[in-house]
Design an enzyme around this catalytic site. Structure first.
Site, PDB file in Angstrom:
ATOM      1  CB  THR A  70    -102.499-113.062 -17.424  1.00  0.00           C
ATOM      2  OG1 THR A  70    -103.523-112.062 -17.355  1.00  0.00           O
ATOM      3  CG2 THR A  70    -102.166-113.555 -16.044  1.00  0.00           C
ATOM      4  CD  GLN A 175    -106.009-101.783 -22.046  1.00  0.00           C
ATOM      5  OE1 GLN A 175    -106.642-101.159 -22.904  1.00  0.00           O
ATOM      6  NE2 GLN A 175    -106.544-102.775 -21.352  1.00  0.00           N
ATOM      7  CB  SER A 193    -104.126-109.571 -24.549  1.00  0.00           C
ATOM      8  OG  SER A 193    -105.289-110.300 -24.326  1.00  0.00           O
ATOM      9  CG  HIS A 195    -109.301-110.501 -24.907  1.00  0.00           C
ATOM     10  ND1 HIS A 195    -110.059-109.718 -24.071  1.00  0.00           N
ATOM     11  CD2 HIS A 195    -108.219-110.880 -24.183  1.00  0.00           C
ATOM     12  CE1 HIS A 195    -109.462-109.643 -22.873  1.00  0.00           C
ATOM     13  NE2 HIS A 195    -108.347-110.338 -22.929  1.00  0.00           N
ATOM     14  CB  CYS A 319    -108.335-108.652 -13.245  1.00  0.00           C
ATOM     15  SG  CYS A 319    -107.741-108.756 -14.902  1.00  0.00           S
TER      16      CYS A 319
HETATM   17  N1  PLP Z   1    -102.159-106.171 -19.033  1.00  0.00           N
HETATM   18  C1  PLP Z   1    -103.050-105.180 -19.195  1.00  0.00           C
HETATM   19  C2  PLP Z   1    -102.578-103.765 -19.257  1.00  0.00           C
HETATM   20  C3  PLP Z   1    -104.417-105.468 -19.331  1.00  0.00           C
HETATM   21  O1  PLP Z   1    -105.286-104.474 -19.498  1.00  0.00           O
HETATM   22  C4  PLP Z   1    -104.825-106.819 -19.270  1.00  0.00           C
HETATM   23  C5  PLP Z   1    -106.261-107.176 -19.364  1.00  0.00           C
HETATM   24  O2  PLP Z   1    -107.141-106.369 -19.166  1.00  0.00           O
HETATM   25  C6  PLP Z   1    -103.851-107.820 -19.116  1.00  0.00           C
HETATM   26  C7  PLP Z   1    -102.533-107.450 -18.993  1.00  0.00           C
HETATM   27  C8  PLP Z   1    -104.235-109.267 -19.078  1.00  0.00           C
HETATM   28  O3  PLP Z   1    -104.464-109.737 -20.366  1.00  0.00           O
HETATM   29  P1  PLP Z   1    -105.225-111.137 -20.618  1.00  0.00           P
HETATM   30  O4  PLP Z   1    -106.659-110.866 -20.367  1.00  0.00           O
HETATM   31  O5  PLP Z   1    -104.945-111.467 -22.031  1.00  0.00           O
HETATM   32  O6  PLP Z   1    -104.623-112.116 -19.695  1.00  0.00           O
END
Ligand code: PLP
Length: 373
Positions: A70, A175, A193, A195, A319
């Site tokens: 994010t 992803q 990301s 995690h 989210c």
């Molecule tokens: N972009 C995509 C394609 C995601 O799937 C996600 C989280 O599911 C994010 C961004 C956000 O990542 P983060 O949880 O590290 O903020």
């Protein structure tokens, strides 16, 4: 519990935790501090940066440690807009809200935004994205693969077109980082990301090409070469590099393992449950994901029934989970509202077993028939 929601988050690897632990306990010095404890943290961060750069194929000074996907996306969208002052943005209509909401924030400040829809396969066409460019286009974002369907997007062709036109190109690789190389040759900005690849939550990487013209979002201290203020999360950074190294080195083996699990699960579901439909083109998909609609079921209900029976899955965007509206990604692909509302995402990971995949099919059969009754 059977966990088939690895696209939302993955289990931290034990080995990664072991590498992180010293930086949460005995090596707790602030990396900016001018003493040996601080230097120990600074050295760990520097090694992590070098490791990620070598694995990704970029320069170490192009790697910025951030809090996750994010923040990487927000920094790219808002940082380019802040630098350029005005202009037009082109995004796929299936971007994660980290991108689409950032662009809509910029629209409120006077920037213009065009969203390009995918076709029914779940992919946007490079030609359609390029056709949306205008003389004043400053920014383009197309994700490497969609988080709901797992459909891989044609980022190489779009990246080349962006380069020819001087348009900043951001690729959200949240992803794909576990499964595909990062498109460092075709993108000006990349977000990942930790995690999502068996690393810690709240940690990620923004790769920014040298001279790409992005204004910082977080002002403060001199951390991250003055680009991102705030005490660096040493353990998170160490964990990110350790997790990324493990995932890259095992990539081929893991991809084959995960795709065998997913394929068996998918073919059983499509053969044994009537009125089940895969969303997106299987030939363009990540090995891990199957987004399936079940006629006559509400996706949210199905998830709740499965959860009661010990199976964790989701509708797609973590989210937005719990939102009553149907998935905007599936609607943009041309699915009708009923099909979009009846969708569930199953996402496999390296810790899943064939026994779990088989048990999940049985749980799904009984949950679907219960809801249909
Ligand atoms: N972009 C995509 C394609 C995601 O799937 C996600 C989280 O599911 C994010 C961004 C956000 O990542 P983060 O949880 O590290 O903020």
């Amino acid at each position: 519990m059977i966990y088939l929601d690895n696209a939302a988050s993955t289990r931290l690897d034990d080995e990664v935790l072991s590498e992180m632990t010293p930086y949460l306990t005995e090596n707790y010095g602030n990396a900016q501090a001018q003493h040996s404890a601080g230097r120990a943290s600074a050295n760990a961060i520097s090694s992590a940066r070098d490791k990620i750069a070598a694995l990704a194929g970029c320069a170490a000074e192009e790697v910025y440690f951030v809090s996750g996907g994010t923040e990487a996306a927000n920094t790219a969208v808002k940082g380019v807009c802040a630098r350029r002052g005005k202009g037009h943005l082109v995004l796929s209509a299936i971007e994660h809200p980290a991108l689409s909401e950032s662009a809509l924030d910029m629209q409120k400040l006077g920037f213009e935004v065009t969203f390009v829809s995918p076709d029914e396969s779940g992919a946007v066409s490079a030609e359609k994205v390029i056709a949306a460019f205008r003389d004043d286009t400053i920014f383009c974002a197309v994700m490497a693969a969609n988080n709901e369907t797992g459909v891989i997007q044609p980022v190489e062709a779009i990246g080349k077109a962006c380069r020819d036109r001087g348009v900043f190109f951001f690729v959200d690789c949240v992803q794909t980082a576990a499964y595909l190389p990062l498109p460092v040759k075709f993108a000006d900005g990349i977000g990942v990301s930790s995690h999502k690849f068996y690393g810690p939550k709240g940690s990620g990487v923004l790769i920014l090409k040298r001279g790409s013209g992005v204004m910082r979002l977080i002002s403060g201290g001199l951390q991250e070469r003055g680009f991102r203020g705030g005490t660096v999360n040493t353990a998170g950074v160490v964990g990110t590099a350790a997790a990324y190294e493990r995932v890259v080195l095992a990539r081929d083996k893991t991809n084959a393992y995960v795709s065998a699990l997913r394929d068996k699960f998918l073919s059983r579901v499509l053969n044994e449950i009537g009125g089940a439909h895969l969303n997106g083109d299987i030939n363009k998909m990540l090995p891990s994901v199957a987004n399936i609609s079940f006629d006559g079921c509400d996706g949210a209900n199905l998830i709740a029934v499965l959860d009661l029976n010990g199976l964790c899955v989701s509708t797609g965007a973590a989210c937005n989970a719990g939102a009553a509206t149907p998935s905007k990604t599936l609607l943009a692909m041309g699915c009708d509202a009923a099909r979009a509302k009846s969708a569930v995402r199953f996402s496999f990971g390296k810790h899943n077993t064939e026994k779990e995949a088989d048990a999940a099919v049985e749980l799904l059969k009984s949950a679907v028939s219960k809801i249909r009754k």
